[in-house]
Scaffold this motif. Structure first.
Motif, PDB file in Angstrom:
ATOM      1  N   TYR A  65      32.488  30.211  46.083  1.00 43.22           N
ATOM      2  CA  TYR A  65      33.787  30.715  45.632  1.00 43.22           C
ATOM      3  C   TYR A  65      33.627  31.525  44.349  1.00 43.22           C
ATOM      4  O   TYR A  65      32.936  31.101  43.416  1.00 43.22           O
ATOM      5  N   CYS A  66      34.308  32.669  44.297  1.00 42.20           N
ATOM      6  CA  CYS A  66      34.433  33.384  43.032  1.00 42.20           C
ATOM      7  C   CYS A  66      35.790  33.036  42.425  1.00 42.20           C
ATOM      8  O   CYS A  66      36.735  32.683  43.130  1.00 42.20           O
ATOM      9  N   LEU A  67      35.880  33.153  41.139  1.00 43.08           N
ATOM     10  CA  LEU A  67      37.072  32.702  40.424  1.00 43.08           C
ATOM     11  C   LEU A  67      37.342  33.617  39.240  1.00 43.08           C
ATOM     12  O   LEU A  67      36.419  33.972  38.509  1.00 43.08           O
ATOM     13  N   ASP A  68      38.596  34.029  39.084  1.00 42.01           N
ATOM     14  CA  ASP A  68      38.984  34.683  37.845  1.00 42.01           C
ATOM     15  C   ASP A  68      40.373  34.190  37.446  1.00 42.01           C
ATOM     16  O   ASP A  68      40.932  33.312  38.081  1.00 42.01           O
ATOM     17  N   GLY A  69      40.905  34.742  36.410  1.00 44.58           N
ATOM     18  CA  GLY A  69      42.198  34.288  35.922  1.00 44.58           C
ATOM     19  C   GLY A  69      42.012  33.320  34.782  1.00 44.58           C
ATOM     20  O   GLY A  69      40.904  33.040  34.341  1.00 44.58           O
ATOM     21  N   SER A  70      43.118  32.807  34.327  1.00 39.18           N
ATOM     22  CA  SER A  70      43.097  31.935  33.173  1.00 39.18           C
ATOM     23  C   SER A  70      44.053  30.779  33.385  1.00 39.18           C
ATOM     24  O   SER A  70      45.191  30.992  33.799  1.00 39.18           O
ATOM     25  N   SER A  71      43.599  29.593  33.082  1.00 38.08           N
ATOM     26  CA  SER A  71      44.453  28.427  33.299  1.00 38.08           C
ATOM     27  C   SER A  71      45.558  28.334  32.256  1.00 38.08           C
ATOM     28  O   SER A  71      46.508  27.592  32.451  1.00 38.08           O
ATOM     29  N   ASN A  72      45.480  29.101  31.196  1.00 36.98           N
ATOM     30  CA  ASN A  72      46.571  29.004  30.226  1.00 36.98           C
ATOM     31  C   ASN A  72      47.815  29.747  30.688  1.00 36.98           C
ATOM     32  O   ASN A  72      48.852  29.677  30.059  1.00 36.98           O
ATOM     33  N   THR A  73      47.699  30.442  31.802  1.00 34.27           N
ATOM     34  CA  THR A  73      48.885  31.063  32.407  1.00 34.27           C
ATOM     35  C   THR A  73      49.169  30.472  33.785  1.00 34.27           C
ATOM     36  O   THR A  73      50.098  30.886  34.446  1.00 34.27           O
ATOM     37  N   ALA A 103      40.048  26.651  31.289  1.00 38.00           N
ATOM     38  CA  ALA A 103      39.130  27.434  32.101  1.00 38.00           C
ATOM     39  C   ALA A 103      39.529  28.892  32.128  1.00 38.00           C
ATOM     40  O   ALA A 103      40.698  29.243  32.142  1.00 38.00           O
ATOM     41  N   GLY A 104      38.555  29.745  32.157  1.00 45.19           N
ATOM     42  CA  GLY A 104      38.779  31.170  32.329  1.00 45.19           C
ATOM     43  C   GLY A 104      38.786  31.956  31.047  1.00 45.19           C
ATOM     44  O   GLY A 104      38.520  33.148  31.048  1.00 45.19           O
ATOM     45  N   VAL A 105      39.101  31.335  29.939  1.00 45.37           N
ATOM     46  CA  VAL A 105      39.233  32.098  28.705  1.00 45.37           C
ATOM     47  C   VAL A 105      37.935  32.150  27.909  1.00 45.37           C
ATOM     48  O   VAL A 105      37.826  32.895  26.966  1.00 45.37           O
ATOM     49  N   ALA A 106      36.978  31.333  28.288  1.00 45.42           N
ATOM     50  CA  ALA A 106      35.714  31.330  27.555  1.00 45.42           C
ATOM     51  C   ALA A 106      34.666  30.717  28.471  1.00 45.42           C
ATOM     52  O   ALA A 106      34.997  30.226  29.544  1.00 45.42           O
ATOM     53  N   TYR A 107      33.423  30.746  28.034  1.00 41.32           N
ATOM     54  CA  TYR A 107      32.400  30.080  28.823  1.00 41.32           C
ATOM     55  C   TYR A 107      32.776  28.620  28.931  1.00 41.32           C
ATOM     56  O   TYR A 107      32.737  27.876  27.975  1.00 41.32           O
ATOM     57  N   ASN A 108      33.162  28.197  30.134  1.00 41.36           N
ATOM     58  CA  ASN A 108      33.790  26.894  30.259  1.00 41.36           C
ATOM     59  C   ASN A 108      33.686  26.419  31.699  1.00 41.36           C
ATOM     60  O   ASN A 108      34.383  26.913  32.577  1.00 41.36           O
ATOM     61  N   ASN A 144      40.837  39.404  29.204  1.00 38.74           N
ATOM     62  CA  ASN A 144      40.176  38.233  28.627  1.00 38.74           C
ATOM     63  C   ASN A 144      39.595  37.267  29.665  1.00 38.74           C
ATOM     64  O   ASN A 144      39.022  36.250  29.286  1.00 38.74           O
ATOM     65  N   ASP A 145      39.759  37.588  30.932  1.00 39.16           N
ATOM     66  CA  ASP A 145      39.321  36.644  31.974  1.00 39.16           C
ATOM     67  C   ASP A 145      37.811  36.694  32.179  1.00 39.16           C
ATOM     68  O   ASP A 145      37.225  37.766  32.245  1.00 39.16           O
ATOM     69  N   TYR A 146      37.211  35.525  32.351  1.00 38.68           N
ATOM     70  CA  TYR A 146      35.823  35.423  32.748  1.00 38.68           C
ATOM     71  C   TYR A 146      35.745  35.304  34.271  1.00 38.68           C
ATOM     72  O   TYR A 146      36.709  34.938  34.937  1.00 38.68           O
ATOM     73  N   PRO A 172      33.818  21.341  44.347  1.00 40.55           N
ATOM     74  CA  PRO A 172      33.030  22.507  43.942  1.00 40.55           C
ATOM     75  C   PRO A 172      32.157  22.196  42.730  1.00 40.55           C
ATOM     76  O   PRO A 172      32.497  21.349  41.891  1.00 40.55           O
ATOM     77  N   ARG A 173      31.035  22.909  42.662  1.00 41.33           N
ATOM     78  CA  ARG A 173      30.110  22.716  41.563  1.00 41.33           C
ATOM     79  C   ARG A 173      29.829  24.061  40.920  1.00 41.33           C
ATOM     80  O   ARG A 173      29.548  25.041  41.614  1.00 41.33           O
ATOM     81  N   PHE A 174      29.883  24.123  39.602  1.00 41.09           N
ATOM     82  CA  PHE A 174      29.666  25.354  38.843  1.00 41.09           C
ATOM     83  C   PHE A 174      28.272  25.922  39.102  1.00 41.09           C
ATOM     84  O   PHE A 174      27.279  25.194  39.125  1.00 41.09           O
ATOM     85  N   ILE A 175      28.222  27.258  39.304  1.00 43.67           N
ATOM     86  CA  ILE A 175      26.923  27.931  39.440  1.00 43.67           C
ATOM     87  C   ILE A 175      26.655  28.789  38.217  1.00 43.67           C
ATOM     88  O   ILE A 175      25.637  28.656  37.555  1.00 43.67           O
ATOM     89  N   ILE A 176      27.578  29.726  37.924  1.00 42.41           N
ATOM     90  CA  ILE A 176      27.313  30.702  36.887  1.00 42.41           C
ATOM     91  C   ILE A 176      28.619  31.349  36.456  1.00 42.41           C
ATOM     92  O   ILE A 176      29.591  31.370  37.223  1.00 42.41           O
ATOM     93  N   GLN A 177      28.638  31.860  35.242  1.00 39.73           N
ATOM     94  CA  GLN A 177      29.822  32.519  34.716  1.00 39.73           C
ATOM     95  C   GLN A 177      29.411  33.707  33.861  1.00 39.73           C
ATOM     96  O   GLN A 177      28.375  33.667  33.195  1.00 39.73           O
ATOM     97  N   GLY A 178      30.250  34.761  33.879  1.00 31.41           N
ATOM     98  CA  GLY A 178      29.955  35.910  33.039  1.00 31.41           C
ATOM     99  C   GLY A 178      31.205  36.704  32.714  1.00 31.41           C
ATOM    100  O   GLY A 178      32.261  36.495  33.330  1.00 31.41           O
ATOM    101  N   TYR A 179      31.042  37.635  31.775  1.00 30.09           N
ATOM    102  CA  TYR A 179      32.162  38.514  31.421  1.00 30.09           C
ATOM    103  C   TYR A 179      31.876  39.942  31.894  1.00 30.09           C
ATOM    104  O   TYR A 179      32.734  40.570  32.504  1.00 30.09           O
ATOM    105  N   LYS A 180      30.684  40.446  31.578  1.00 29.32           N
ATOM    106  CA  LYS A 180      30.260  41.733  32.109  1.00 29.32           C
ATOM    107  C   LYS A 180      28.747  41.844  32.044  1.00 29.32           C
ATOM    108  O   LYS A 180      28.080  40.975  31.498  1.00 29.32           O
TER     109      LYS A 180
END
Lengths: 116, 110
Positions: free
Chosen positions: B87-95, A98-103, B30-32, B44-52
């Motif tokens: 809820y808003c969310l940022d960051g990356s799960s790979n870290t 999660a977070g690195v791409a549309y996911n 690189n965070d969405y 929680p249930r996903f609503i929407i995601q974006g980068y910019k």
């Protein structure tokens, strides 16, 4: 069909006990997560598990350990339970990290843990 | 450490447009940015995601300015069933640094 399921839904136990929460996803996802939601509704990631790689939030005590028998399951084992462990625990899964791409993450219904 | 902040609560009336803003003080390149909705006793249930810029789907729009230090979730013409925590969310799960905001409780009134 339930996409992400958790058992049990409620868990009441005494301090010092060891308990496990089970999670299963039938979405074919590669990544699974455990979150803790406290009484103030803060959602904090505890672990993410992707292709047998475990990524740990460093704030999680080592009494908590995730165990993944296969890609569809990520169980949470908690040793020596403490009062502060009382919370709702959510399992989630996503196609990729999660977070690195549309996911999108898909969450389970939660397990309410009460430590007495 | 990525940190997101959002208003604790908001009130609205049926049929109104609701905008909820979240700050993303330490968002990484690189965070969405993702928004989730949570009803009582549910996950929680996903609503929407974006980068910019702007993203729109069938339930919401997401506005992200060029500096990506904030995001605004826009819910058009809310109904009583939109009463939930957002809820808003940022960051990356790979870290291991996937950070949810503290959540905004939206109360929609008739």
């Amino acid at each position: 069909d339930t996409a992400v399921s958790q058992t049990p839904k409620y868990l009441v136990t005494q301090m010092g006990n060891d308990k496990s929460i089970k999670c299963e996803q039938n979405l074919g996802h590669d990544t699974m997560y455990w979150y803790k939601q406290d009484s103030k509704k803060f959602l904090k990631i505890m672990f993410s598990y992707n292709n047998k790689e475990l990524i740990i939030n460093e704030t999680v005590p080592n009494r908590f350990s995730p165990k993944s028998p296969d890609k569809a399951h990520l169980n949470l084992h908690i040793n020596s339970l403490e009062l502060g462990d009382s919370a709702v625990y959510f399992c989630a899964s996503s196609r990729e990290l999660a977070g690195v791409a549309y996911n999108e993450q898909f969450f389970g219904p939660g397990t309410r843990l009460t430590v007495l | 450490l990525a940190k997101t902040t959002q208003p604790i609560s908001m009130d609205s009336y049926e049929g109104q447009e609701v905008n909820i803003t979240c700050s993303h003080n330490n968002i990484a390149t690189n965070d969405y940015i993702t928004w989730y909705q949570q009803f009582p006793s549910q996950g929680p249930r996903f609503i929407i995601q974006g980068y910019k810029t702007k993203v729109t789907n069938e339930v919401a729009s997401l506005f992200i300015p060029a500096d990506r230090k904030s995001s605004t979730l826009s819910l058009p013409r809310v109904s009583l069933s939109d009463t939930a925590v957002y809820y808003c969310l940022d960051g990356s799960s790979n870290t291991g640094k996937l950070i949810f905001g503290q959540g905004t409780t939206l109360q929609v009134k008739p």
